[in-house]
Design a protein around this motif. Sequence first.
Motif, short mmCIF file in Angstrom:
data_model
loop_
_atom_site.label_atom_id
_atom_site.label_comp_id
_atom_site.label_asym_id
_atom_site.label_seq_id
_atom_site.Cartn_x
_atom_site.Cartn_y
_atom_site.Cartn_z
N ASP A 79 66.63 95.03 37.40
CA ASP A 79 66.13 94.67 36.08
C ASP A 79 65.90 93.17 36.02
O ASP A 79 66.83 92.38 36.07
N ASP A 81 64.69 91.27 33.51
CA ASP A 81 65.15 90.63 32.27
C ASP A 81 66.64 90.29 32.37
O ASP A 81 67.07 89.21 31.97
N GLU A 84 67.10 87.38 34.68
CA GLU A 84 66.74 86.13 34.01
C GLU A 84 67.84 85.71 33.04
O GLU A 84 68.16 84.53 32.92
#
Length: 153
Positions: A79, A81, A84
């Motif tokens: 993933d 996101d 990040e």
Amino acid sequence: MMVDIDEAEVTKVQSQNDSIKDIVDFSKATEKLATGILTIYQPSLEKVKENLNELTSKQEVLLDQIQNDNKKLQDVLEDTDLNEMFATIKLYQGKLTTIKKEMVMVHDRTFKLKKRALRLQQIKQKEALGREQQREQELRREQELIGKPTTSQ
């Protein structure tokens, strides 16, 4: 002599015949022995077989659960996101530690400055007190120099 050989052959054949009967008797005995052993051990072997089947099914269920968990973990790792977000958390954590260090340094400086200001204030108070005392002494001297008016009678 021919008769003797014939008799020897007959005894030989009879002994072979007896041994064949013994073999046949042994085969029946082995069958009975095998069925007896099976009747003794078959129930416990059936239980063991059932336990092994149950264990195998439980292992398959656990294997499926582990595979599902691994898939979920892999999805989480992939993933972007989330990755990040972790990078951002790491960045802000670094900034936070830097700010904490700066705050400690500022605190130390302010403590030292307050201590220095207090010391300077004490010195100035002593100087002011000394000047005040010096002024008072000068006033006394002046008063002594001026002298006292004498009263004439």
